[in-house]
Design a protein around this motif. Structure first.
Motif, PDB file in Angstrom:
ATOM      1  N   GLN A 153      10.130  15.525   7.365  1.00  0.00           N
ATOM      2  CA  GLN A 153       9.872  15.861   8.734  1.00  0.00           C
ATOM      3  C   GLN A 153       8.234  16.677   8.858  1.00  0.00           C
ATOM      4  OE1 GLN A 153      12.209  19.105  10.486  1.00  0.00           O
ATOM      5  NE2 GLN A 153      11.114  19.079  12.509  1.00  0.00           N
ATOM      6  N   ALA A 154       8.169  17.262   7.389  1.00  0.00           N
ATOM      7  CA  ALA A 154       6.936  17.972   7.347  1.00  0.00           C
ATOM      8  C   ALA A 154       5.707  16.757   7.073  1.00  0.00           C
ATOM      9  CB  ALA A 154       6.596  18.841   6.284  1.00  0.00           C
ATOM     10  N   ILE A 155       6.287  16.006   6.474  1.00  0.00           N
ATOM     11  CA  ILE A 155       5.222  14.593   5.925  1.00  0.00           C
ATOM     12  C   ILE A 155       4.831  13.995   7.257  1.00  0.00           C
ATOM     13  CG2 ILE A 155       5.111  12.559   4.788  1.00  0.00           C
ATOM     14  CD1 ILE A 155       6.851  13.538   2.566  1.00  0.00           C
ATOM     15  N   ASP A 156       6.015  13.764   8.036  1.00  0.00           N
ATOM     16  CA  ASP A 156       5.564  13.015   9.358  1.00  0.00           C
ATOM     17  C   ASP A 156       4.727  14.071  10.291  1.00  0.00           C
ATOM     18  OD1 ASP A 156       7.507  10.998   8.416  1.00  0.00           O
ATOM     19  OD2 ASP A 156       8.943  11.692   9.698  1.00  0.00           O
ATOM     20  N   SER A 157       5.088  15.041  10.239  1.00  0.00           N
ATOM     21  CA  SER A 157       4.224  15.890  10.967  1.00  0.00           C
ATOM     22  C   SER A 157       2.624  16.018  10.674  1.00  0.00           C
ATOM     23  CB  SER A 157       4.787  17.446  11.076  1.00  0.00           C
ATOM     24  OG  SER A 157       3.735  18.214  11.814  1.00  0.00           O
ATOM     25  N   ILE A 158       2.540  16.137   9.534  1.00  0.00           N
ATOM     26  CA  ILE A 158       1.099  15.819   8.776  1.00  0.00           C
ATOM     27  C   ILE A 158       0.363  14.798   9.252  1.00  0.00           C
ATOM     28  CG2 ILE A 158      -0.413  15.849   6.756  1.00  0.00           C
ATOM     29  CD1 ILE A 158       1.836  17.828   5.462  1.00  0.00           C
TER      30      ILE A 158
END
Length: 475
Positions: free
Chosen positions: A53-58
């Protein structure tokens, strides 16, 4: 000439906040200004805290900000084989060694050093025992880098000038944990070497990592990149802006109705300046940006300044372009815009009054949808018997209009004011409430024109009906 290459290397343990976004922007601008390349590298070796989720958000945040990349995204988690190959070679050369010291021994060593007033550091015990040992070990152990024992590490920070560290202050850091996973400072060096990074632009919290990384570069016989460490951003309470302290993620600014151009303009000025200039297009940023003009002092986030910039861009960028971002907010509000002004026209109407796209979307509903109730306090104040006289006259005049233009509506309002000998402001307020249901809107001739003749007439009739009911029932 050397090919300039910069990178943005976030850890995917949360969303991309403003501090990280500014770092990415500075690295991107430096590369773009000098015709270089900019890469994205995801430093996801912390498996417990890293999330998809954090990767996608970045990545979503980078795309929304239009910070395009030339390579990547690369992922450290996919490069373990390469890291272990380098560690194997370092074990051979003696620049790394196995360490079997228990946690208990390390705790005792640290306690003794602190008691003596010494800086806690590993004493190199296992280097003397296990240097040049490269066979796999059955017992749990870590691998340490053999840091130089004497001399200094000196590097020229492109923001702060010359910085030096005594090697005696640095210990033999762990480069591979007992579970086999490589550590941050080691992976960064291998990555920057393999990816031919020439300039590392990052936050000042990494300054203490730099001497360790420089020493590893030298141990590998690799070129050392240039470093530029930018100062932190403080929130409005003078605390460090960070995920840990509740900093808002980049995509939250999208959700709150900010344009990427406004956020980028605001970020570039948080620590960098070009004379007294405040407004910068992306192309101007690319042309004017230099590392030497970055301030060494911390910058303080100012939400009012960001809102001011956002209002500026809403009203100066091409309305059709702004409308592409407004459409998302309109959709979030669930408004059907098939009948009513086109979004570019809506931006021209409400843009001067609104600081965010979300605010435009939240206040535009009366242009597209009928309202069935008016706040009772507003109705009592502006839909009274005197208002009925005003609305009846203006209703008659509006019905007779053969041409529905802003100017003709304006003339009608003026004529009503003269006929009744009532100030034009006292004409507009009951008319505004009657056709919008609220007390604030763009100028009435523009608002009425955008709503349309038939809708305005129907709404005035409804308002007159309410006034009669109000008088009858004495609400």
């Amino acid at each position: 000439m050397m090919k300039i290459k910069t990178r943005f290397a976030p850890s995917p343990t949360g969303y991309l906040h403003l501090g990280g976004a500014r770092t990415a922007l500075y690295a991107w601008l430096f590369a773009r200004k000098l015709g270089g390349e900019f890469i994205l590298r995801i430093e996801d070796t912390d498996f417990k805290r890293s999330t998809q989720q954090a990767i996608d958000s970045i990545i979503e945040s980078m795309n929304w900000l239009k910070l395009d990349i030339d390579e990547g995204p690369y992922f450290q988690s996919k490069r373990f084989k390469r890291y272990n190959m380098v560690i194997h070679d370092m074990l051979l050369t003696g620049t790394a060694y196995y360490c079997f010291c228990s946690k208990e021994r390390l705790y005792e060593l640290r306690s003794e050093q602190i008691a003596k007033g010494e800086k806690p550091r590993y004493d190199g015990r296992c280097y003397k025992r296990y240097k040049h040992h490269i066979e796999d070990k059955k017992n749990p152990c870590v691998v340490r880098f053999r840091n130089p024992q004497h001399g200094k590490v000196i590097f020229n920070d492109l923001v702060r000038g010359s910085i030096e560290f005594d090697n005696e202050e640095l210990d033999d850091l762990i480069i591979r944990r007992s579970d086999g996973s490589p550590t941050y400072n080691f992976c960064v060096v291998v990555d920057d070497f393999d990816m031919a990074i020439t300039h590392v632009i990052r936050g000042e919290d990494h300054i203490n990592n730099t001497p360790r990384q420089v020493s590893i570069f030298k141990a590998l016989g690799a070129p050392v990149p240039s470093y530029a460490h930018v100062s932190m951003i403080l929130d409005e309470n003078e605390h460090k802006l960070s995920k840990r302290n509740g900093a808002v993620g980049v995509m939250q600014y999208r959700d709150d109705g900010f344009l990427p151009e406004a956020l980028l303009n605001y970020l570039v000025r948080l620590g960098w300046s070009y004379g007294n200039k405040e407004i910068f297009t992306i192309e101007e940023m690319k042309t004017l940006f230099t590392l030497e003009s970055i301030s060494k002092s911390s910058s303080t986030f100012n939400s009012e300044k960001l809102l001011w910039l956002n209002n500026y861009y809403i009203n100066t960028l091409e309305a059709g372009y702004v409308a592409t971002y407004l459409a998302w907010h309109i959709e979030q509000q669930g408004i059907d815009i098939r009948s009513g002004p086109k979004l570019p026209d809506l931006i021209k109407l409400l843009g001067p009054r609104c600081k965010t796209l979300k605010e435009i979307a939240a206040t535009c509903r009366y242009f597209y949808e009928e309202f069935h109730e008016v706040d009772i306090h507003i109705a009592k104040k502006y839909l009274c018997p005197l208002s009925a006289v005003i609305l009846e006259v203006i209703l008659m005049k509006l019905k007779l209009l053969t041409e529905w233009t802003p100017n003709m509506v304006h003339v009608t309002i003026q004529e009503t004011s003269k006929k009744l000998n009532i100030d034009i402001g006292k004409i507009c307020m009951p008319l505004r409430v009657a056709i919008t249901g609220v007390t604030h809107s763009p100028p009435m001739h523009l608002t009425a024109h955008a709503i349309g003749k038939s809708r305005c007439i129907d709404r005035i009739i409804n308002a007159l009906t309410f006034i009669k009911y109000y008088e009858k029932e004495k609400i």
